[in-house]
Design an enzyme around this catalytic site. Structure first.
Site, PDB file in Angstrom:
ATOM      1  CB  CYS A 221      13.524  23.033  35.827  1.00 30.16           C
ATOM      2  SG  CYS A 221      15.124  23.820  34.831  1.00 30.16           S
TER       3      CYS A 221
ATOM      4  CD  GLU B 173      15.563  20.656  33.409  1.00 30.52           C
ATOM      5  OE1 GLU B 173      15.590  19.444  34.532  1.00 30.52           O
ATOM      6  OE2 GLU B 173      16.746  21.673  32.928  1.00 30.52           O
TER       7      GLU B 173
ATOM      8  CG  HIS C 119      18.764  25.752  34.594  1.00 32.32           C
ATOM      9  ND1 HIS C 119      17.966  24.440  35.577  1.00 32.32           N
ATOM     10  CD2 HIS C 119      18.971  25.887  34.313  1.00 32.32           C
ATOM     11  CE1 HIS C 119      19.216  24.915  36.316  1.00 32.32           C
ATOM     12  NE2 HIS C 119      19.634  26.038  36.097  1.00 32.32           N
TER      13      HIS C 119
END
Length: 177
Positions: free
Chosen positions: A110, A79, A77
């Site tokens: 996250c 993040e 992801h």
């Protein structure tokens, strides 16, 4: 000896952001995150989520976008990738004085990762009513030891529209196949 061009570029960034209010800096960084999200969708076909980690003076430590499909890694992801870059760049395991701007409310994974690195502030664009992990969904931060400040809805319409257009296009491609 420092490269004079790099020094001037760094000085320009600091001077530019020093003249900004906190609200202007937050909006500016969300626009940077949106640029990352657009890169994800247009160049690599990833879900358009972008992230930027920056210091209080506006110095950008990391920029990233989703690479889940590209890396065949469900944890890739924006993040998480931005956290890894910022930690590598600073040589520190904690980012206490930093803010992350991300185009979609962080998921539970996250949100927990951001808490673990002790990020100071999470700024996000679009709310994720189903899978969010900060103000919606699991609300991971309510149970975390470190509770970053969370500010949602920054440039929300632009962030939401980018995601909606991406998924509309994906659905139309699926119908034509």
């Amino acid at each position: 000896m420092a490269n004079p061009r790099q020094t001037l570029a760094s000085l320009a960034v600091c001077c530019y952001t020093a003249a900004m209010s906190q609200a202007q800096l937050t909006t500016h960084m969300m626009h940077e995150a949106l640029r990352q999200a657009q890169l994800a969708a247009s160049s690599v076909g990833e879900v358009p989520i972008g992230a930027v980690i920056y210091q209080p003076d506006g110095t950008i430590l990391a920029t990233a976008h989703n690479l889940v499909e590209t890396l065949a890694d469900p944890t890739a992801h924006a993040e998480v990738l931005a956290i890894q870059q910022a930690i590598h760049k600073t040589g520190r395991k904690f980012l206490e004085d930093c803010t992350i701007a991300v185009t979609l409310e962080p998921c539970a994974m996250c949100a927990q990762a951001l808490s673990l690195v002790r990020i100071s502030t999470i700024v996000f664009g679009a709310y994720d009513l189903k899978s969010g992990g900060t103000t919606n969904g699991a609300r991971v931060l309510e149970h975390a030891h470190h509770k970053p400040t969370v500010l949602g809805g920054i440039e929300e319409e632009a962030c939401r529209t980018l995601l909606q257009q991406f998924f509309q296009t994906l659905r139309h491609k699926g119908e034509g196949a």
